[in-house]
Design a protein around this motif. Structure first.
Motif: not given
Length: 98
Positions: A44-45, A54-66
């Motif tokens: 998050i910038n 949401h700040p809870r997702f800061h540092g998580k890794t995910g996959k681009i779907t669309d």
């Protein structure tokens, strides 16, 4: 009177930037392009509020779907539940090694 428990509450350490880091928001962050299936890190910038997860997702890794307008849809698992987040490229960073 109750205190506010807004979107950015309890996120003082996560939502701070290093003082005098150089150019704070280079245009290249906005112009990043991602392909479907790319793995991205959510960083998050705090100086850009639009398209911020949401700040809870800061540092998580995910996959681009669309892609949705200027933003990307990132799917990840939060515990055992699959979630989809709509995030602008300012808050994403491509994973280089796999």
């Amino acid at each position: 009177m109750q205190r506010s428990r807004g979107f950015r509450s309890k996120s003082r350490r996560k939502m701070t930037k290093v003082v005098r880091e150089g150019r704070s928001n280079p245009i290249t962050n906005k112009l990043q392009k991602f392909e479907e299936g790319d793995l991205v890190h959510i960083t998050i910038n705090p100086s850009i509020q639009k398209g911020q997860p949401h700040p809870r997702f800061h540092g998580k890794t995910g996959k681009i779907t669309d892609k949705k307008g200027k933003a990307y849809i990132v799917s990840l698992t939060d515990g055992n539940k699959a979630k989809e987040l709509i995030i602008r490229p300012d808050h994403l960073k491509l994973q280089t090694s796999q």
